[in-house]
Design a protein around this motif. Structure first.
Motif, PDB file in Angstrom:
ATOM      1  N   GLU A  25      -1.900   5.302  -9.940  1.00  9.19           N
ATOM      2  CA  GLU A  25      -1.750   4.451  -8.762  1.00  9.19           C
ATOM      3  C   GLU A  25      -1.671   5.300  -7.490  1.00  9.19           C
ATOM      4  OE1 GLU A  25       1.385   1.589  -9.103  1.00  9.19           O
ATOM      5  OE2 GLU A  25       1.250   1.006  -6.999  1.00  9.19           O
ATOM      6  N   MET A  26      -0.893   6.347  -7.555  1.00 11.33           N
ATOM      7  CA  MET A  26      -0.681   7.178  -6.372  1.00 11.33           C
ATOM      8  C   MET A  26      -1.979   7.864  -5.925  1.00 11.33           C
ATOM      9  SD  MET A  26       2.182  10.185  -5.961  1.00 11.33           S
ATOM     10  CE  MET A  26       1.333  11.745  -6.124  1.00 11.33           C
ATOM     11  N   TYR A  43      -2.343  14.947  -4.748  1.00 15.74           N
ATOM     12  CA  TYR A  43      -3.340  13.947  -5.152  1.00 15.74           C
ATOM     13  C   TYR A  43      -4.382  14.444  -6.156  1.00 15.74           C
ATOM     14  CZ  TYR A  43      -1.454  10.958  -1.519  1.00 15.74           C
ATOM     15  OH  TYR A  43      -0.620  10.176  -0.768  1.00 15.74           O
ATOM     16  N   MET A  68     -15.012   0.352   5.600  1.00 12.63           N
ATOM     17  CA  MET A  68     -13.705  -0.192   5.208  1.00 12.63           C
ATOM     18  C   MET A  68     -12.946  -0.667   6.449  1.00 12.63           C
ATOM     19  SD  MET A  68     -10.670   1.917   3.286  1.00 12.63           S
ATOM     20  CE  MET A  68     -11.476   2.469   1.812  1.00 12.63           C
ATOM     21  N   TRP A 102       0.797  -1.236   0.000  1.00 15.52           N
ATOM     22  CA  TRP A 102       0.000   0.000   0.000  1.00 15.52           C
ATOM     23  C   TRP A 102       0.831   1.288   0.000  1.00 15.52           C
ATOM     24  CZ3 TRP A 102      -4.951   0.834  -1.156  1.00 15.52           C
ATOM     25  CH2 TRP A 102      -5.743  -0.317  -1.323  1.00 15.52           C
ATOM     26  N   TRP A 120      -7.011  -0.107   2.124  1.00 15.43           N
ATOM     27  CA  TRP A 120      -6.146   0.749   2.930  1.00 15.43           C
ATOM     28  C   TRP A 120      -6.339   0.473   4.424  1.00 15.43           C
ATOM     29  CZ3 TRP A 120      -1.942   3.282   3.408  1.00 15.43           C
ATOM     30  CH2 TRP A 120      -1.781   4.201   4.436  1.00 15.43           C
ATOM     31  N   TRP A 150      -7.869  11.395   6.283  1.00 13.02           N
ATOM     32  CA  TRP A 150      -7.211  10.102   6.467  1.00 13.02           C
ATOM     33  C   TRP A 150      -6.361  10.102   7.708  1.00 13.02           C
ATOM     34  CZ3 TRP A 150      -9.016   6.434   3.273  1.00 13.02           C
ATOM     35  CH2 TRP A 150      -9.665   6.864   2.110  1.00 13.02           C
ATOM     36  N   LEU A 190      10.443  12.572   0.749  1.00 13.94           N
ATOM     37  CA  LEU A 190       9.029  12.842   1.015  1.00 13.94           C
ATOM     38  C   LEU A 190       8.905  13.984   2.028  1.00 13.94           C
ATOM     39  CD1 LEU A 190       6.098  12.110   0.516  1.00 13.94           C
ATOM     40  CD2 LEU A 190       6.317  10.249   2.169  1.00 13.94           C
ATOM     41  N   ASP A 239      -1.638  17.703   0.308  1.00 16.35           N
ATOM     42  CA  ASP A 239      -2.392  16.583  -0.261  1.00 16.35           C
ATOM     43  C   ASP A 239      -3.165  16.984  -1.514  1.00 16.35           C
ATOM     44  OD1 ASP A 239      -1.434  14.683   1.454  1.00 16.35           O
ATOM     45  OD2 ASP A 239      -3.046  14.917   2.913  1.00 16.35           O
ATOM     46  N   ARG A 244       0.340   9.827   5.843  1.00 23.46           N
ATOM     47  CA  ARG A 244       0.205   8.375   6.003  1.00 23.46           C
ATOM     48  C   ARG A 244       1.278   7.625   5.214  1.00 23.46           C
ATOM     49  NH1 ARG A 244      -2.514   7.447  10.527  1.00 23.46           N
ATOM     50  NH2 ARG A 244      -4.474   8.584  10.541  1.00 23.46           N
ATOM     51  N   LYS A 245       1.604   8.174   4.073  1.00 25.67           N
ATOM     52  CA  LYS A 245       2.625   7.522   3.249  1.00 25.67           C
ATOM     53  C   LYS A 245       3.966   7.531   3.982  1.00 25.67           C
ATOM     54  CE  LYS A 245       4.261   7.839  -1.553  1.00 25.67           C
ATOM     55  NZ  LYS A 245       3.751   8.325  -2.850  1.00 25.67           N
ATOM     56  N   HIS A 301     -12.392   8.928  -2.660  1.00 27.16           N
ATOM     57  CA  HIS A 301     -13.149   9.387  -1.486  1.00 27.16           C
ATOM     58  C   HIS A 301     -13.032  10.901  -1.374  1.00 27.16           C
ATOM     59  CE1 HIS A 301     -13.656   5.281   0.227  1.00 27.16           C
ATOM     60  NE2 HIS A 301     -12.567   5.061  -0.483  1.00 27.16           N
ATOM     61  N   ALA A 328      -9.264   7.215  12.576  1.00 32.13           N
ATOM     62  CA  ALA A 328      -9.575   8.234  11.570  1.00 32.13           C
ATOM     63  C   ALA A 328     -10.612   7.686  10.580  1.00 32.13           C
ATOM     64  CB  ALA A 328      -8.310   8.654  10.840  1.00 32.13           C
ATOM     65  N   LEU A 329     -10.474   6.427  10.199  1.00 31.90           N
ATOM     66  CA  LEU A 329     -11.424   5.829   9.258  1.00 31.90           C
ATOM     67  C   LEU A 329     -12.779   5.636   9.919  1.00 31.90           C
ATOM     68  CD1 LEU A 329      -9.277   3.076   7.459  1.00 31.90           C
ATOM     69  CD2 LEU A 329      -9.855   5.363   6.636  1.00 31.90           C
ATOM     70  N   ARG A 366       0.046   3.633  -2.767  1.00 32.04           N
ATOM     71  CA  ARG A 366      -1.360   4.068  -2.848  1.00 32.04           C
ATOM     72  C   ARG A 366      -1.836   4.773  -1.586  1.00 32.04           C
ATOM     73  NH1 ARG A 366      -4.105  -1.466  -4.372  1.00 32.04           N
ATOM     74  NH2 ARG A 366      -2.379  -2.263  -3.119  1.00 32.04           N
ATOM     75  N   ALA A 367      -0.946   5.019  -0.647  1.00 30.55           N
ATOM     76  CA  ALA A 367      -1.342   5.655   0.610  1.00 30.55           C
ATOM     77  C   ALA A 367      -2.093   6.957   0.310  1.00 30.55           C
ATOM     78  CB  ALA A 367      -0.107   5.936   1.457  1.00 30.55           C
ATOM     79  N   PRO A 368      -3.198   7.208   1.028  1.00 34.01           N
ATOM     80  CA  PRO A 368      -4.096   8.290   0.617  1.00 34.01           C
ATOM     81  C   PRO A 368      -3.698   9.700   1.060  1.00 34.01           C
ATOM     82  CG  PRO A 368      -5.015   7.124   2.477  1.00 34.01           C
ATOM     83  CD  PRO A 368      -3.747   6.407   2.118  1.00 34.01           C
ATOM     84  N   SER A 369      -2.679   9.842   1.871  1.00 34.24           N
ATOM     85  CA  SER A 369      -2.188  11.190   2.186  1.00 34.24           C
ATOM     86  C   SER A 369      -0.680  11.096   2.358  1.00 34.24           C
ATOM     87  CB  SER A 369      -2.835  11.738   3.465  1.00 34.24           C
ATOM     88  OG  SER A 369      -2.306  11.085   4.606  1.00 34.24           O
ATOM     89  N   HIS A 392      -5.316   7.151  -6.807  1.00 38.52           N
ATOM     90  CA  HIS A 392      -6.660   6.567  -6.978  1.00 38.52           C
ATOM     91  C   HIS A 392      -7.464   6.512  -5.679  1.00 38.52           C
ATOM     92  CE1 HIS A 392      -6.078   2.515  -5.264  1.00 38.52           C
ATOM     93  NE2 HIS A 392      -7.375   2.446  -5.334  1.00 38.52           N
ATOM     94  N   LEU A 393      -6.822   6.142  -4.580  1.00 38.70           N
ATOM     95  CA  LEU A 393      -7.574   5.998  -3.330  1.00 38.70           C
ATOM     96  C   LEU A 393      -8.055   7.362  -2.826  1.00 38.70           C
ATOM     97  CD1 LEU A 393      -8.600   4.254  -0.995  1.00 38.70           C
ATOM     98  CD2 LEU A 393      -6.335   4.449   0.051  1.00 38.70           C
ATOM     99  N   HIS A 394      -7.151   8.305  -2.853  1.00 32.60           N
ATOM    100  CA  HIS A 394      -7.511   9.655  -2.410  1.00 32.60           C
ATOM    101  C   HIS A 394      -8.670  10.207  -3.245  1.00 32.60           C
ATOM    102  CE1 HIS A 394      -6.479  13.561  -0.468  1.00 32.60           C
ATOM    103  NE2 HIS A 394      -7.049  14.046  -1.563  1.00 32.60           N
ATOM    104  N   THR A 441     -16.009   9.067   6.820  1.00 33.41           N
ATOM    105  CA  THR A 441     -17.256   8.898   6.065  1.00 33.41           C
ATOM    106  C   THR A 441     -17.805   7.487   6.308  1.00 33.41           C
ATOM    107  OG1 THR A 441     -16.138   7.990   4.138  1.00 33.41           O
ATOM    108  CG2 THR A 441     -16.326  10.391   4.244  1.00 33.41           C
ATOM    109  N   GLN A 479     -15.626   4.979   4.721  1.00 32.26           N
ATOM    110  CA  GLN A 479     -14.381   4.730   5.448  1.00 32.26           C
ATOM    111  C   GLN A 479     -14.629   3.843   6.671  1.00 32.26           C
ATOM    112  OE1 GLN A 479     -13.265   8.967   5.840  1.00 32.26           O
ATOM    113  NE2 GLN A 479     -11.272   8.414   4.974  1.00 32.26           N
TER     114      GLN A 479
END
Lengths: 347, 227
Positions: B214-215, B54, A202, A75, A138, B227, B36, B50, A84-85, B222, A191-192, A78-81, B217-219, A196, A199
């Motif tokens: 890929e980077m 994103y 999930m 992941w 995630w 997060w 990063l 973000d 988090r990454k 939603h 947080a999840l 693909r981490a969403p922020s 898609h998740l963000h 929402t 989330q």
């Protein structure tokens, strides 16, 4: 203290003297040191079976750290922020570091990292069955942090008092970082859970999938655990599988409540008399299947590990060849490698 | 600068669990994390980190084409690191010496980048002067990425730096390292009609779109979630 001194003396004079009278004396000194809660160190005499058990356990622990990088690394991209990454990358990096400490601890017992990796790659040594489950969303990253790292800590904190010094010291360092990861996993799920509805769903789905496999991390029930009795006598292990599993359940129940998530066990309830939570039956068939190699990701995990190792062979060979050239070249050009050059092969 | 660090960090993150030795799992993740961290500071200076990472499309990213190049083998990763960290070290040293808005960040980051540069140089030596196989792979990687290196010294709007001086210093440094690694400096142009300044103008190579897919898609799945 007297026992430790006697033990050390016995160990130092052990070289070359192999007769049975001496061996019996060493055994008595070893047993006394263990009984007195003293640490066994690499150069001390120890029974062959003690050494073999430790190699097996520490190697399996090291292998678990490096195989355990895979489900989470899955992941990273693909981490969403970005926050988090960064947390996830740092965690996976820590796991590689834990693998390194543990291989070093195993090496103090007279084995080598290459040999251990070879045993992992050929399936002769195992890693924790938990890493044979896939990370599908995630939220799984959070569930792994909270439950899997939580179970690992419950298992590992007593190992900080393990009778073998290098392993105990490695565990002190590992546990500090693991408990940090565990809090991060909990915080991710929180947080999840408070996010929402999607989330929240999930997060719940991830907990549903990881709960039972996490309970299996404590190993088979006490009456089926083949190494337990001896390991406890040697003070490698301090508590039985079932004791630790119970402790973990008791810790998790209130945490799940404060997360606003449920645990997928209809039989889970507080037992006033026992002062513990009762919980439902574990599917041991699944456990043994996964252990035998028939879990969802066994094949994939070991294939990726082997591939990384095989595809990296030319890099390790290059590092070794370069280091050999440097150590051979002591002429005036010797400093040309600059600072760090003498550290040689990182391989 | 923020996009360079963000994109290269992402590419390095792809190595997790795949490195040739455990020590490199640690080292590559460490470099990725440093980058990063730099990206987060730099993007935050420009807006919400973000949102910028994103929610921008490919054409709005301003990173060098060099840093978006897919990993390839370990030699490609090392060649990319050698070219970029040498450049980044020169740039940050230059910015740290000035009193512009990036001086504080550059002063801190230049220390991290010195380590990245050393790591890349040490591996260039090992691969170049290791075995015949590693020599050939390193030679190939250096040659294949060479055409992306000219873009680094196209002056960037709003960044007051000695671009020509940096380019000269970069060429000297890379030449010296490759020489010690028994490799020659690649031939051929360092910029093409297409690659010169292209990434800085939002014109990228084809693999970059897939990397962003890929980077992000998740963000993007939603909208508005935290997060």
């Amino acid at each position: 203290m007297a026992t430790a001194a006697a033990h050390r003396t016995a160990a130092t004079s052990a070289y070359g003297a192999q007769d049975t009278a001496d061996t019996a004396a060493y055994e008595r000194a070893f047993d006394a040191a263990v009984a007195a809660d003293e640490r066994i160190e690499p150069r001390d005499w120890m029974p062959d079976a003690y050494r073999a058990t430790l190699v097996r356990q520490i190697a399996q622990h090291a292998h678990s750290e490096i195989i355990g990088m895979q489900p989470e690394a899955n992941w990273i991209t693909r981490a969403p922020s970005l926050r988090r990454k960064a947390i996830l990358m740092a965690k996976v990096q820590d796991e590689a570091g834990h693998g390194l400490y543990l291989y070093s601890a195993a090496e103090t017992l007279g084995t080598g990292r290459d040999e251990l990796l070879d045993k992992l790659h050929s399936g002769r040594q195992k890693y924790s069955s938990i890493f044979n489950y896939p990370t599908l969303t995630w939220a799984d990253v959070g569930a792994i942090g909270w439950l899997v790292d939580g179970a690992a800590i419950t298992n590992q904190v007593p190992l900080c008092r393990c009778s073998y010094g290098p392993y105990a010291r490695a565990m002190v360092r590992v546990c500090k970082e693991e408990s940090f990861h565990q809090r991060q996993g909990y915080e991710l799920l929180l947080a999840l859970s408070k996010g929402t509805p999607e989330q929240h769903a999930m997060a719940q789905d991830a907990v549903n999938r990881w709960w039972w496999p996490s309970l299996m991390m404590f190993g088979p029930p006490d009456d089926e655990s083949q190494h337990s009795a001896q390991s406890m006598a040697w003070k490698i292990k301090r508590h039985s599988n079932d004791e630790l599993r119970q402790r973990f359940v008791d810790i998790c129940v209130p945490q799940a409540e404060s997360l606003g998530l449920t645990l997928p066990d209809p039989d889970l309830r507080w037992n006033e008399e026992r002062g513990h939570h009762d919980f439902g039956a574990i599917d041991w068939t699944e456990f043994w299947e996964v252990l035998k190699g028939n879990g969802p990701c066994n094949e994939q995990r070991i294939t990726q590990r082997r591939r990384a190792h095989d595809e990296g062979a030319w890099v390790r060979e290059a590092a070794a060849a370069y280091a050999a050239k440097r150590s051979g070249a002591t002429g005036p050009g010797g400093t040309a490698t600059g600072p760090g050059g003498t550290e040689g092969a990182q391989a | 600068m923020g996009d360079d660090a963000l994109v290269l960090s992402h590419r390095l993150g792809e190595w997790a669990g795949h490195a040739p030795v455990l020590e490199e799992e640690v080292a590559l993740a460490n470099i990725a994390l440093d980058l990063l961290g730099q990206a987060r500071v730099l993007l935050s200076m420009a807006g919400d980190e973000d949102e910028l990472a994103y929610l921008r499309e490919e054409r709005a990213f301003r990173n060098l084409q060099l840093v978006e190049q897919p990993g390839g083998d370990f030699a490609h990763t090392i060649a990319r690191q050698l070219y970029f960290s040498t450049y980044q070290h020169l740039l940050y040293a230059d910015l740290a010496a000035g009193d512009g808005p990036f001086a504080p960040l550059a002063a801190k980051a230049v220390k991290e980048v010195a380590y990245h540069r050393d790591h890349a140089e040490q591996w260039t030596l090992r691969l170049g002067d290791g075995t015949d196989v590693s020599h050939e792979r390193m030679r190939l990687a250096c040659a294949e990425l060479w055409r992306f290196t000219g873009e680094m010294f196209q002056p960037v709007e709003g960044l007051d730096a000695d671009w020509a001086g940096m380019e000269q210093a970069w060429l000297e440094s890379i030449g010296a390292v490759l020489g010690r690694a028994t490799l020659s400096v690649p031939e051929g142009p360092r910029t093409g009609a297409w690659s010169a300044g292209a990434g800085r103008q939002g014109l990228h190579t084809e693999s970059f779109g897939r990397m962003l897919a890929e980077m992000q898609h998740l963000h993007r799945s939603h909208p508005g979630a935290s997060w």
